[in-house]
Design a protein around this motif. Structure first.
Motif, PDB file in Angstrom:
ATOM      1  N   HIS A 131       0.980  -1.186   0.038  1.00  0.00           N
ATOM      2  CA  HIS A 131      -0.014  -0.048   0.094  1.00  0.00           C
ATOM      3  C   HIS A 131       1.065   1.272  -0.066  1.00  0.00           C
ATOM      4  N   ALA A 132       0.458   2.408  -0.509  1.00  0.00           N
ATOM      5  CA  ALA A 132       1.247   3.465  -0.515  1.00  0.00           C
ATOM      6  C   ALA A 132       1.216   4.211   0.861  1.00  0.00           C
ATOM      7  N   LYS A 133       0.503   3.940   1.633  1.00  0.00           N
ATOM      8  CA  LYS A 133       0.148   4.385   3.179  1.00  0.00           C
ATOM      9  C   LYS A 133       0.264   3.233   4.009  1.00  0.00           C
ATOM     10  N   ALA A 134      -0.012   3.667   5.350  1.00  0.00           N
ATOM     11  CA  ALA A 134       0.260   2.679   6.341  1.00  0.00           C
ATOM     12  C   ALA A 134      -1.059   1.953   6.708  1.00  0.00           C
ATOM     13  N   GLY A 135      -1.629   2.633   7.655  1.00  0.00           N
ATOM     14  CA  GLY A 135      -2.829   2.011   8.441  1.00  0.00           C
ATOM     15  C   GLY A 135      -4.210   1.980   7.445  1.00  0.00           C
ATOM     16  N   GLU A 136      -3.966   2.712   6.298  1.00  0.00           N
ATOM     17  CA  GLU A 136      -5.410   2.502   5.472  1.00  0.00           C
ATOM     18  C   GLU A 136      -5.492   1.107   5.000  1.00  0.00           C
ATOM     19  N   LEU A 137      -4.364   0.380   4.705  1.00  0.00           N
ATOM     20  CA  LEU A 137      -4.469  -0.913   4.149  1.00  0.00           C
ATOM     21  C   LEU A 137      -5.450  -1.811   5.028  1.00  0.00           C
ATOM     22  N   CYS A 138      -5.437  -1.507   6.401  1.00  0.00           N
ATOM     23  CA  CYS A 138      -6.421  -2.484   7.323  1.00  0.00           C
ATOM     24  C   CYS A 138      -7.868  -1.962   7.023  1.00  0.00           C
ATOM     25  N   GLU A 139      -8.129  -1.147   6.407  1.00  0.00           N
ATOM     26  CA  GLU A 139      -9.513  -0.760   6.065  1.00  0.00           C
ATOM     27  C   GLU A 139     -10.257  -1.628   4.845  1.00  0.00           C
ATOM     28  N   HIS A 140      -9.354  -2.394   4.279  1.00  0.00           N
ATOM     29  CA  HIS A 140      -9.605  -3.224   3.402  1.00  0.00           C
ATOM     30  C   HIS A 140      -9.501  -4.538   3.861  1.00  0.00           C
ATOM     31  N   PHE A 141      -9.059  -5.064   4.724  1.00  0.00           N
ATOM     32  CA  PHE A 141      -9.021  -6.542   5.155  1.00  0.00           C
ATOM     33  C   PHE A 141      -9.490  -6.809   6.830  1.00  0.00           C
TER      34      PHE A 141
ATOM     35  N   SER B  69      -8.336  -9.258   8.853  1.00  0.00           N
ATOM     36  CA  SER B  69      -7.372  -9.324   9.368  1.00  0.00           C
ATOM     37  C   SER B  69      -5.868  -9.408   8.953  1.00  0.00           C
ATOM     38  N   LEU B  70      -4.924  -9.422   9.682  1.00  0.00           N
ATOM     39  CA  LEU B  70      -3.500  -9.398   9.344  1.00  0.00           C
ATOM     40  C   LEU B  70      -2.911 -10.780   9.701  1.00  0.00           C
ATOM     41  N   HIS B  71      -2.143 -11.609   8.742  1.00  0.00           N
ATOM     42  CA  HIS B  71      -1.533 -12.783   9.299  1.00  0.00           C
ATOM     43  C   HIS B  71      -0.054 -12.114   9.427  1.00  0.00           C
ATOM     44  N   LEU B  72       0.280 -12.566  10.441  1.00  0.00           N
ATOM     45  CA  LEU B  72       1.605 -12.254  11.150  1.00  0.00           C
ATOM     46  C   LEU B  72       2.722 -13.340  10.791  1.00  0.00           C
ATOM     47  N   VAL B  73       3.839 -12.950  10.083  1.00  0.00           N
ATOM     48  CA  VAL B  73       4.696 -13.774   9.557  1.00  0.00           C
ATOM     49  C   VAL B  73       6.022 -13.886  10.271  1.00  0.00           C
ATOM     50  N   GLU B  74       6.674 -14.642  10.715  1.00  0.00           N
ATOM     51  CA  GLU B  74       7.960 -14.914  11.333  1.00  0.00           C
ATOM     52  C   GLU B  74       8.722 -15.784  10.454  1.00  0.00           C
ATOM     53  N   GLY B  75      10.042 -15.608   9.950  1.00  0.00           N
ATOM     54  CA  GLY B  75      10.744 -16.556   9.105  1.00  0.00           C
ATOM     55  C   GLY B  75       9.939 -17.328   7.986  1.00  0.00           C
ATOM     56  N   ASP B  76       9.706 -18.302   8.145  1.00  0.00           N
ATOM     57  CA  ASP B  76       8.867 -18.970   6.957  1.00  0.00           C
ATOM     58  C   ASP B  76       7.350 -19.523   7.646  1.00  0.00           C
ATOM     59  N   ARG B  77       7.124 -18.776   8.551  1.00  0.00           N
ATOM     60  CA  ARG B  77       5.912 -19.249   9.248  1.00  0.00           C
ATOM     61  C   ARG B  77       5.001 -17.997   9.624  1.00  0.00           C
TER      62      ARG B  77
ATOM     63  N   GLU C 267      -2.865 -14.881  13.433  1.00  0.00           N
ATOM     64  CA  GLU C 267      -3.739 -14.015  12.666  1.00  0.00           C
ATOM     65  C   GLU C 267      -4.496 -13.189  13.356  1.00  0.00           C
ATOM     66  N   VAL C 268      -4.229 -11.954  13.409  1.00  0.00           N
ATOM     67  CA  VAL C 268      -4.946 -10.895  14.265  1.00  0.00           C
ATOM     68  C   VAL C 268      -5.972  -9.917  13.400  1.00  0.00           C
ATOM     69  N   PRO C 269      -7.330  -9.785  14.284  1.00  0.00           N
ATOM     70  CA  PRO C 269      -8.011  -8.748  13.613  1.00  0.00           C
ATOM     71  C   PRO C 269      -7.456  -7.247  13.408  1.00  0.00           C
ATOM     72  N   THR C 270      -7.870  -6.846  12.197  1.00  0.00           N
ATOM     73  CA  THR C 270      -7.714  -5.125  12.073  1.00  0.00           C
ATOM     74  C   THR C 270      -8.867  -4.625  12.762  1.00  0.00           C
ATOM     75  N   TYR C 271      -8.692  -3.167  12.977  1.00  0.00           N
ATOM     76  CA  TYR C 271      -9.804  -2.399  13.355  1.00  0.00           C
ATOM     77  C   TYR C 271     -11.272  -2.973  12.674  1.00  0.00           C
ATOM     78  N   ARG C 272     -10.975  -2.827  11.361  1.00  0.00           N
ATOM     79  CA  ARG C 272     -12.349  -3.242  10.536  1.00  0.00           C
ATOM     80  C   ARG C 272     -12.751  -4.704  10.907  1.00  0.00           C
ATOM     81  N   GLY C 273     -11.861  -5.632  11.408  1.00  0.00           N
ATOM     82  CA  GLY C 273     -12.034  -6.955  11.589  1.00  0.00           C
ATOM     83  C   GLY C 273     -12.581  -7.098  13.109  1.00  0.00           C
ATOM     84  N   GLU C 274     -12.447  -5.896  13.839  1.00  0.00           N
ATOM     85  CA  GLU C 274     -13.428  -6.084  15.041  1.00  0.00           C
ATOM     86  C   GLU C 274     -14.667  -4.984  14.869  1.00  0.00           C
ATOM     87  N   GLY C 275     -15.178  -4.564  13.750  1.00  0.00           N
ATOM     88  CA  GLY C 275     -16.391  -4.061  13.468  1.00  0.00           C
ATOM     89  C   GLY C 275     -16.035  -2.662  13.591  1.00  0.00           C
TER      90      GLY C 275
END
Ligand code: PLP
Length: 402
Positions: A366-376, A378-386, A390-398
């Motif tokens: 995304h060009a900006k930061a938090g606005e990405l979360c208005e489209h999804f 949840s966010l999948h959180l990645v570390e290494g190859d795993r 998976e955590v909700p965005t503001y949008r995911g919490e309604g």
């Protein structure tokens, strides 16, 4: 801390093999590397986290657990109240509110715990009158912060560069508003904020625009010197009669400059955690892309074009090409000039598009930061190859605040 794992198409394809696109993700190692680099640039000044640039409660909580980050800079009063309910403390609402119902709720919360209550932003007498109108006499005061205009006035004020926010520009104007607050027992002045968006939010190495880059660097040098002097003068004038707990300034793009000012007690950062495209072009620092989204290829209008589903997640601001998301991985993809990033589909061109087939995935930033979360949701959180969570965005919490 170890360097973030390489951000290759192959790696993300391994990580997300079981996840159905579209989805959004945050690469935690990259995010924590960015956090460290922002702390280093802040040189010991505590960093308030801009919630609008994160928009995910779980990540805000995780960041605040790290030493060096303290408190949130919030963006609406309902959001602030919600975060306070969830146990977040030290909340500074960065933008004035006209939401009477939320102010009433804040008044109740402040009465229950005046010390740590969220601080609201004011820049004129009308804001003070609005606060007064919701507070009964005898109620404990609401905490307020004066927003000072940190834009740069050039050529005797004929050219003004920077966000058009507060009318309070000079020490005299700040003192006059502080005196108005002093007259009102329902309002307590605890903080001062001055955000220099023309330095923090404007990359000084715009690609392919050398002259513009030189002009931006000239403006930012002059503006940083001017705002440092003016901020110090305002703090000094106010400190004759108020005790300011907080003098806040800066953002991701100006941490080292703002933190170096003696008058500043803390700086703010938000975008730098995700490091979106607009933060790729600064001479003072470089960050690692930490947030992205993936779209599935669902069509092949021709051998040379791969068309992905959705993708029109444009960023706010002046409507120019810099607000489009950027095709990221595999490298070498570009938008079609006619269609750009579309509501329901995004054609992708470039030699590698020929290798993409239906069901493949393409990664974008995304060009900006938090606005990405208005489209999804949840966010999948990645570390290494795993994928570690998976955590909700503001949008995911309604929750949709703006
Ligand atoms: C008042 C204020 N402070 C700081 C920031 C910096 O935020 P970021 O680090 O996300 O650029 C912003 C961004 O708009 C802002 O409005």
């Amino acid at each position: 801390m170890s360097a973030p794992a390489a951000q290759s198409y192959e790696r993300y394809e391994r990580v997300f093999a079981e996840v159905e696109a579209p989805f959004a993700f945050v690469d935690l190692e990259a995010m924590w590397a960015n956090a460290e680099s922002m702390l280093a640039r802040s040189a010991g000044k505590s960093v308030r986290v801009a919630s609008k640039s994160i928009r995910c409660r779980a990540l805000l909580g995780a960041i605040l657990e790290r030493e060096g980050f303290q408190g949130l800079m919030t963006y609406t009063l309902p959001e602030t109240l919600w975060l306070a309910e969830q146990g977040f403390e030290d909340l500074l609402l960065a933008y004035p509110t006209a939401d009477v119902g939320a102010l009433e709720e804040l008044a109740l919360r402040s009465a229950a715990g005046p010390e740590g209550a969220p601080i609201v932003m004011v820049d004129c007498v009308e804001h003070l009158e609005m606060i007064e109108s919701v507070l009964g006499t005898g109620a404990p005061p609401l905490r307020a912060c004066i927003d000072v205009d940190a834009s740069w006035w050039w050529l005797g004020g004929r050219v003004k560069i920077g966000p058009k926010r507060s009318p309070i520009h000079t020490p005299e104007q700040a003192v006059a508003l502080a005196r108005e607050i002093e007259k009102r027992p329902q309002i307590e002045l605890d903080a001062l904020m001055a955000y220099e968006g023309q330095i923090s939010g404007v990359g000084d190495l715009p690609p392919g625009q050398r002259l513009r880059g030189a002009a931006i660097r000239f403006m930012q040098r002059r503006s940083a010197a001017e705002v440092a002097e003016r901020r110090a003068a305002i703090v000094s004038a106010l400190s004759d009669f108020v005790e300011l707990e907080i003098v806040n300034g800066g953002g991701t793009g100006s941490l080292e400059l703002t933190a170096a000012e003696e008058a500043v007690t803390e700086v703010t950062a938000g975008s730098g955690f995700y490091a979106p495209v607009l933060f790729d072009h600064y001479s003072r620092f470089s960050l690692t892309p930490a947030a992205g989204f993936a779209l599935p290829v669902t069509r092949k209008p021709s051998e040379w074009v791969a068309t992905a589903l959705g993708g029109g997640y444009l960023a706010s601001g002046p409507g120019n090409a810099g607000r489009l998301p950027a095709p990221w991985l595999p490298e070498g993809l570009r938008f079609d000039d006619e269609e750009g990033a579309g509501e329901v589909q995004t054609p992708l061109l470039g030699a590698v598009a020929a290798d993409l087939t239906i069901g493949d995935r393409v990664y974008f930033r995304h060009a900006k930061a938090g606005e990405l979360c208005e489209h999804f949701d949840s966010l999948h959180l990645v570390e290494g190859d795993r994928i570690v969570d998976e955590v909700p965005t503001y949008r995911g919490e309604g929750r949709n605040f703006l």
